[in-house]
Scaffold this motif. Structure first.
Motif, PDB file in Angstrom:
ATOM      1  N   PRO A 102     -29.654  -8.515   6.755  1.00  0.00           N
ATOM      2  CA  PRO A 102     -30.173 -10.564   6.390  1.00  0.00           C
ATOM      3  C   PRO A 102     -31.495 -10.244   5.255  1.00  0.00           C
ATOM      4  N   MET A 103     -30.359 -10.834   4.401  1.00  0.00           N
ATOM      5  CA  MET A 103     -31.893 -10.011   2.965  1.00  0.00           C
ATOM      6  C   MET A 103     -32.409 -11.885   3.128  1.00  0.00           C
ATOM      7  N   LYS A 104     -32.533 -12.909   2.952  1.00  0.00           N
ATOM      8  CA  LYS A 104     -32.958 -14.148   3.093  1.00  0.00           C
ATOM      9  C   LYS A 104     -33.023 -14.663   4.759  1.00  0.00           C
ATOM     10  N   ILE A 105     -33.885 -15.692   4.767  1.00  0.00           N
ATOM     11  CA  ILE A 105     -33.862 -16.693   5.871  1.00  0.00           C
ATOM     12  C   ILE A 105     -33.893 -18.887   5.629  1.00  0.00           C
ATOM     13  N   LYS A 106     -32.399 -18.975   5.728  1.00  0.00           N
ATOM     14  CA  LYS A 106     -32.168 -19.706   5.873  1.00  0.00           C
ATOM     15  C   LYS A 106     -33.079 -21.142   6.577  1.00  0.00           C
ATOM     16  N   GLU A 107     -32.862 -22.384   6.665  1.00  0.00           N
ATOM     17  CA  GLU A 107     -33.383 -23.003   7.110  1.00  0.00           C
ATOM     18  C   GLU A 107     -31.692 -23.760   8.174  1.00  0.00           C
ATOM     19  N   GLY A 108     -32.368 -23.522   9.437  1.00  0.00           N
ATOM     20  CA  GLY A 108     -31.339 -24.034  10.494  1.00  0.00           C
ATOM     21  C   GLY A 108     -30.092 -23.145  10.608  1.00  0.00           C
ATOM     22  N   LYS A 109     -30.146 -21.495   9.989  1.00  0.00           N
ATOM     23  CA  LYS A 109     -29.257 -20.565   9.845  1.00  0.00           C
ATOM     24  C   LYS A 109     -29.367 -18.861  10.675  1.00  0.00           C
ATOM     25  N   GLY A 110     -30.751 -19.066   9.926  1.00  0.00           N
ATOM     26  CA  GLY A 110     -31.574 -17.182  10.427  1.00  0.00           C
ATOM     27  C   GLY A 110     -31.264 -16.379   9.856  1.00  0.00           C
ATOM     28  N   GLY A 111     -30.763 -15.340   9.594  1.00  0.00           N
ATOM     29  CA  GLY A 111     -30.635 -14.388   8.528  1.00  0.00           C
ATOM     30  C   GLY A 111     -29.746 -14.914   7.659  1.00  0.00           C
ATOM     31  N   SER A 112     -29.353 -14.788   6.445  1.00  0.00           N
ATOM     32  CA  SER A 112     -28.677 -14.766   6.267  1.00  0.00           C
ATOM     33  C   SER A 112     -28.098 -14.050   4.598  1.00  0.00           C
ATOM     34  N   THR A 113     -27.435 -13.341   4.014  1.00  0.00           N
ATOM     35  CA  THR A 113     -27.064 -12.488   2.670  1.00  0.00           C
ATOM     36  C   THR A 113     -25.897 -13.229   2.167  1.00  0.00           C
ATOM     37  N   ASP A 114     -25.720 -13.662   1.028  1.00  0.00           N
ATOM     38  CA  ASP A 114     -24.675 -14.311   0.035  1.00  0.00           C
ATOM     39  C   ASP A 114     -24.213 -13.032  -1.139  1.00  0.00           C
ATOM     40  N   ALA A 115     -23.874 -12.397  -0.586  1.00  0.00           N
ATOM     41  CA  ALA A 115     -23.769 -11.132  -1.363  1.00  0.00           C
ATOM     42  C   ALA A 115     -22.695 -11.344  -2.637  1.00  0.00           C
ATOM     43  N   TYR A 116     -22.542 -10.409  -3.516  1.00  0.00           N
ATOM     44  CA  TYR A 116     -21.715 -10.553  -4.564  1.00  0.00           C
ATOM     45  C   TYR A 116     -22.014  -8.837  -4.819  1.00  0.00           C
ATOM     46  N   CYS A 117     -20.326  -8.444  -5.632  1.00  0.00           N
ATOM     47  CA  CYS A 117     -20.956  -7.058  -6.109  1.00  0.00           C
ATOM     48  C   CYS A 117     -20.610  -6.649  -7.380  1.00  0.00           C
ATOM     49  N   VAL A 118     -20.882  -6.194  -8.019  1.00  0.00           N
ATOM     50  CA  VAL A 118     -20.437  -5.733  -9.227  1.00  0.00           C
ATOM     51  C   VAL A 118     -20.695  -3.717  -9.466  1.00  0.00           C
ATOM     52  N   ALA A 119     -19.698  -3.726 -10.603  1.00  0.00           N
ATOM     53  CA  ALA A 119     -19.138  -2.671 -10.987  1.00  0.00           C
ATOM     54  C   ALA A 119     -19.112  -2.054 -12.981  1.00  0.00           C
ATOM     55  N   LYS A 120     -19.329  -0.750 -12.598  1.00  0.00           N
ATOM     56  CA  LYS A 120     -19.350  -0.879 -14.191  1.00  0.00           C
ATOM     57  C   LYS A 120     -19.037   0.398 -14.661  1.00  0.00           C
ATOM     58  N   TYR A 121     -18.278   0.422 -15.631  1.00  0.00           N
ATOM     59  CA  TYR A 121     -17.661   1.663 -16.099  1.00  0.00           C
ATOM     60  C   TYR A 121     -17.301   1.641 -17.786  1.00  0.00           C
ATOM     61  N   GLY A 122     -18.027   2.553 -18.613  1.00  0.00           N
ATOM     62  CA  GLY A 122     -17.791   1.951 -20.370  1.00  0.00           C
ATOM     63  C   GLY A 122     -18.596   0.601 -20.012  1.00  0.00           C
ATOM     64  N   GLN A 163      -9.070  -6.643  -7.066  1.00  0.00           N
ATOM     65  CA  GLN A 163      -8.842  -5.423  -7.602  1.00  0.00           C
ATOM     66  C   GLN A 163      -8.802  -5.838  -9.384  1.00  0.00           C
ATOM     67  N   TYR A 164      -9.597  -4.433  -9.658  1.00  0.00           N
ATOM     68  CA  TYR A 164     -10.069  -4.210 -11.320  1.00  0.00           C
ATOM     69  C   TYR A 164      -9.502  -3.153 -11.833  1.00  0.00           C
ATOM     70  N   THR A 165      -9.078  -2.743 -12.896  1.00  0.00           N
ATOM     71  CA  THR A 165      -8.861  -1.840 -14.012  1.00  0.00           C
ATOM     72  C   THR A 165      -9.916  -1.621 -15.363  1.00  0.00           C
ATOM     73  N   TRP A 166      -9.741  -0.036 -15.379  1.00  0.00           N
ATOM     74  CA  TRP A 166     -10.817   0.177 -16.352  1.00  0.00           C
ATOM     75  C   TRP A 166      -9.477   1.649 -17.419  1.00  0.00           C
ATOM     76  N   GLU A 167     -10.098   1.386 -18.246  1.00  0.00           N
ATOM     77  CA  GLU A 167      -9.228   2.970 -19.082  1.00  0.00           C
ATOM     78  C   GLU A 167     -10.036   3.679 -19.401  1.00  0.00           C
ATOM     79  N   VAL A 168      -9.807   5.116 -18.528  1.00  0.00           N
ATOM     80  CA  VAL A 168     -10.081   6.930 -18.868  1.00  0.00           C
ATOM     81  C   VAL A 168     -10.630   6.949 -19.936  1.00  0.00           C
ATOM     82  N   PHE A 169     -10.979   7.252 -20.373  1.00  0.00           N
ATOM     83  CA  PHE A 169     -11.277   9.099 -21.969  1.00  0.00           C
ATOM     84  C   PHE A 169     -11.537   9.710 -21.823  1.00  0.00           C
TER      85      PHE A 169
END
Length: 1010
Positions: free
Chosen positions: A610-630, A650-656
């Motif tokens: 848990p990364m934060k505390i929300k009122e009435g919900k206790g510990g919580s996390t609103d997670a997102y993902c970041v991917a970097k290539y090129g 699903q994501y796709t990258w060209e590889v050089f």
């Protein structure tokens, strides 16, 4: 049967599914292990129950625990008919059972799983698993039912318990209930008051980052907890290791279509899509604004407000099939800020069609609405399209999701998935050559001092200066000469200007501008190679834009000679060199065709902190993902309020180039809530963890499905923040081209023709990072600077005692083979095993007499060793190694020093202690460097005649040795030398040889040091 007992301490659950028809549940937990079944008390009308009960089981054989499973089921009790509803289950492997004492065991947080495809489940459960020899199984042969209704035994379980085990009813086992109450902690047997901030079970784990207030809870806090739990059979490191997973990719064998072939690295997620397009003939008196409301069970989505004369919304709502609680969806049209609806239309979900891409989008159609009285003639019409689809649907990315129902309007755009492109970066080279006829500002002062002229060049926020022009005999003071190159980073589209100022230093920290010229970057010449570009003279403006000074006709002006180019032959490094994801030059004309394709399915995460505390919900996390290539950055959607988010994108990258690295980071979205009570300070997204995958370590066309540990180093120690589930596939178009890439230079040609210094590269990388962070912060939703810096390793150059030790141990491991070889040869010389020593002597003589076999034998040995090690090749991609990083057991002071700001913010006493420690380490390094210099100076002293007698002996020995080597073949000399070196110990003298004694007597420069 073992004396040790398995203890399952059920702590609590969070965010359970309401199943009693009144918006709540009466939950209890039932645990099964090796044919034994026990259950907790019932917590009535509570979606966040807290039990804190111990369930004790017999263990037949502790050695078999890794092959056993513990099944934890959560049910809702229905008191009306003595039945129960399924709320979720968790199946845990025996490898996660700890041996530590109860107070040292970390709680485990698990997301509840479905029992079947049609189960409606949500929420998490927290419990502890450990072995204990102090607990005792309750009477009744291991089958204990403690209060709260009826327990129904299955037939299989009844067959396994044919002895005196009986199902105990609540009214028959009052004594058993009293006994269980003695085991439960007295402070936690009563139901907590929900109105006073009751404890949420998800908060029992430690929260990283800034201190977050956590309500007190007896017997659940883990003092001194730094890392994750320690498995029973893991040796303490299994928790941080890579785990292979087996997700249901592509929808399974029975659901193969073109979409599943395209999105074959993710699990299919079913959604109900509702597109509300527009309305007409809506009965509103006097006009105004109208909205459309979509209602499905407890979920409600509202469109934007539009004028009645132009009632077009064109918005899509997506409801996850797992959370659908009703068999009917309703669409209302209402006036702004009014509860009464103007029109209503509903759909039966059993009649909703299923759309499978690449089918075209479902055409919306007009539906007549009922008004408040049920009259369809006066309710108006609404254009709607409704269908079932997956995350592969085109409407998925822009749809309003039901799980984002609690997100405020300003934060809705920040939870969508997006693709970003890094700006195209160029190196700007400004060569400041010379100036002519520079007129100083104060002529009276210039006669009494030597002018100190330099040039300051500013591009955006980047400022560099040349050195002060030196005095030259063939040039006057008004014609300074620099001939210095200054490098900058600029990005397309070119919006900046190059501003050159000639400055005269008239005093300490005081400089006077004597001339200036401004050039737009867009007009500067671009070049793709190292060919020189013509330089130009520019007039210097000496008025500095002063409006009160009248400019006269320019007949004579100061000039500056510069050469400015945009170098497209370089690759602008914005990442650390060792983690680079792209090495192509800036100019697209120099790019080569791609050699493969990288596909990645971001499945989800589990056991997040848990990364934060929300009122009435206790510990919580609103997670997102970041991917970097090129140049391509991808950002997944934000899964709101979940510690086990499922993305399945699903994501796709060209590889050089195969020798590159893709970086995936997980962050907590701080823009979801307007006023979070913890985390997200100042709108900064908190980092959860990061994973790097080097493409060259992946086999071609193989799908890797693993759970990567998310490890983050905090000032309190190393912590596991959860696990990231990925599916990765690297496809190669042409194996010949890929193998050819291994013979090519890593960086473009310009890096070797006109190389940049290490200091220049570090400075330019920092400038490039600032440019990328500035451009990505201008997108919507924006990627924060903290995200870009974490993904690009902006602090990788900072001093760390931990990293220094880790790099020292890495160097030690690299040189370990030299030590092993030396020990092997020393063992041969000492004849510890006469047979091997004899074989070594024979082999040595064979190589001396037939030297043409030396190189082929060495190469053949390498080939055989490589083929032998192929059997033991790593089958998994590498991941963050805590042992290699020296992250386990780091002293707290060293961690505090690593996280200290620059310049330091610690007290003078702490800085003094760290400085003394650094002096002691540097003293040892100084001694080693001095010893190495001593040996090199002794070699130089052989012929330097600093010691005339030693040099005389060296010259005489070299003279006679030259004659001897001329007369005797070299192979016989080597053979005699080898036999002499390998002679048995009985023919040796323990004293050092004459040559070693002579070398150690040679003089060094240490005698002349102070």
């Amino acid at each position: 049967m073992s004396k040790e007992k398995l203890v399952v301490e059920v702590l609590g659950a969070h965010n359970l599914m309401p199943k009693d028809g009144e918006g709540s549940s009466s939950a209890f937990v039932e645990v099964e292990f090796e044919g034994q079944r026990q259950r907790t008390q019932v917590k009535y009308k509570d979606l966040n129950p807290v039990w804190n009960e111990k369930l004790v089981f017999h263990v037949n054989d502790v050695a078999d625990l890794p092959y056993r499973t513990i099944e934890v089921n959560v049910f809702n009790e229905k008191r009306s008919n003595n039945s129960r509803n399924f709320l979720g289950k968790v199946r845990v492997s025996g490898t996660s059972i700890a041996r530590e004492r109860q107070e040292e065991v970390n709680p485990q947080l698990h997301a509840l799983d479905k029992r079947s495809l049609f189960s409606h489940v949500r929420g998490e459960i927290t419990f502890k698993l450990y072995l204990s020899d102090k607990e005792h199984v309750k009477s009744g042969g291991g089958v204990v039912v403690v209060s709260g209704g009826v327990s129904k035994k299955s037939k299989n379980f009844h067959q396994q318990s044919t002895n005196t085990n009986t199902v105990v009813q609540n009214h028959q086992q009052t004594a058993g209930v009293q006994e269980n109450k003695k085991v439960t902690h007295p402070n936690l047997t009563n139901k907590p008051d929900p109105g006073k901030g009751d404890l949420k079970p998800v908060v029992i784990t430690s929260i990283p980052g800034p201190p977050v207030p956590v309500p007190a809870m007896n017997n659940t806090a883990v003092p001194g907890s730094v890392g994750g739990r320690v498995g029973l059979f893991s040796g303490g490191s299994n928790e941080y290791s890579l785990k292979e997973t087996n997700p249901h990719l592509g929808g399974g064998l029975l659901n193969k279509d073109k979409t599943s072939a395209t999105y074959d690295l993710v699990e299919q997620m079913q959604y109900l899509y509702i597109r509300v397009v527009k309305g007409r003939d809506i009965p509103v008196v006097g006009g105004g604004e109208v909205v459309a409301e979509v209602k499905l069970g407890n979920y409600r989505g509202i469109t934007k407000r539009v004028a009645l004369n132009n009632a077009e919304w064109d918005q899509v709502f997506a409801f996850s099939k797992d959370t659908i609680q009703s068999s009917m969806v309703e669409i209302f049209v209402k006036e702004r800020d009014k509860d009464d609806f103007l029109g209503r239309v509903w759909f039966d979900l059993n009649e909703v069609p299923k759309r499978v891409p690449p089918d075209s989008q479902l055409a919306p159609q007009w539906y007549r609405m009922d008004d408040k009285r049920g009259d369809r003639a006066k309710g108006g019409e609404v254009m709607v399209a409704i269908w079932f689809g997956t995350q592969a649907d085109e409407a998925f990315s822009e749809a309003w999701h039901s799980k984002a129902a609690n997100v405020h309007l300003d934060g809705l755009c920040s939870i969508q998935s997006k693709i970003y492109l890094s700006p195209k970066l160029w190196y700007l080279r400004v060569s400041v050559i010379e100036a002519q006829d520079v007129v100083l500002g104060d002529k009276g002062t210039s006669l009494m001092r030597y002018p100190e002229l330099n040039v300051k060049v500013q591009v955006g926020n980047q400022v560099l200066k040349t050195r002060v022009a030196p005095a030259m005999a063939n040039r006057s003071l008004s014609n300074p000469f620099w001939n210095e190159d200054l490098m900058f980073v600029v990005a397309e589209p070119f919006e900046d200007y190059v501003m050159l100022s000639v400055e005269d230093r008239v005093g300490p920290n005081r400089e006077e501008v004597v001339g200036r010229v401004v050039l737009p970057v867009s007009v500067i010449t671009r070049r793709l190679d190292s060919k020189e570009v013509g330089s130009r003279w520019y007039n210097l403006d000496g008025h500095m834009g002063n409006p009160n000074e009248v400019k006269s006709v320019v007949r004579f002006a100061s000039r500056i000679h510069i050469r400015a180019t945009l170098d497209g032959g370089y690759h602008v490094l914005d990442e650390a060199t060792m983690y680079s994801s792209d090495v192509r030059p800036t100019a697209k004309q120099l790019w080569k065709p791609h050699i493969g394709v990288l596909e990645m399915g971001i499945l989800g995460a589990s056991n997040l902190m848990p990364m934060k505390i929300k009122e009435g919900k206790g510990g919580s996390t609103d997670a997102y993902c970041v991917a970097k290539y090129g140049q391509k950055w991808v950002r997944s959607r934000t899964v709101v309020d979940s510690l086990a988010p499922k993305w399945n994108e699903q994501y796709t990258w060209e590889v050089f180039d195969p020798c590159t690295v893709i970086t995936i980071g997980v962050f907590d979205n701080s823009r979801v809530d307007k006023n979070p009570t913890g985390g997200g300070v100042g709108g900064r997204d908190s980092r959860i963890g990061k994973v790097r995958i080097r493409l060259s370590t992946l086999e071609s066309d193989r799908v890797y499905t693993h759970a990567y540990p998310l490890l983050v180093l905090h000032p309190s120690g190393m912590k596991k923040m959860g696990e990231l589930h990925l599916a990765v596939r690297f496809s190669c178009a042409n194996m010949i081209n890929m193998l050819h890439m291994y013979t090519m230079p890593l960086l473009p040609k310009m890096h070797y023709v006109q190389p940049l210094s290490v200091n220049q590269l570090d400075s330019l990388r920092y400038q490039a990072l600032n440019v990328v962070a500035s451009r990505l912060s201008r997108t919507e939703p924006s990627l924060g600077r903290e995200v870009v810096e974490y993904m690009l390793d902006h602090d990788s150059h900072m001093w760390s005692m931990r990293k220094s030790k880790a790099n020292f141990f890495r160097l030690t491991n690299v040189l370990a083979w030299l030590v092993s070889m030396n020990r092997l040869i020393e063992g041969m010389r000492n004849w510890n095993t006469p047979i091997y020593s004899s074989m070594f002597v024979v082999t040595f003589m064979t190589m001396v007499l037939m030297p043409e076999l030396i190189v082929p034998s060495i190469l053949l040995g390498f080939a055989v060793i490589g083929l032998w090690k192929y059997r033991f090749r790593p089958r998994y991609p590498p991941h963050m190694d805590t042992r290699l990083s020296y992250a386990e057991g780091v002293p707290p002071d060293e961690l505090d020093e690593e996280f200290d700001s620059f310049p330091t913010s610690r007290s003078a006493e702490v800085v003094r202690i760290r400085y003394d420690r650094l002096r002691s380490v540097a003293g040892r390094i100084q001694t080693v460097v001095g010893d190495m210099a001593t040996q090199g100076e002794r070699f130089q002293a052989l012929l330097s005649w600093r010691d005339p007698r030693a040099s005389f002996l060296c010259v005489v020995v070299c003279f006679f040795a030259a004659i001897g080597f001329y007369l005797v073949p070299i192979r016989w000399v080597v053979a005699v030398w080898g036999l002499y070196l390998l002679r048995p110990p009985r023919f040796r003298n323990k004293l050092p040889s004459s040559a070693v004694s002579f070398f150690k007597r040679l003089p060094t420069m240490a005698d002349s040091m102070l």
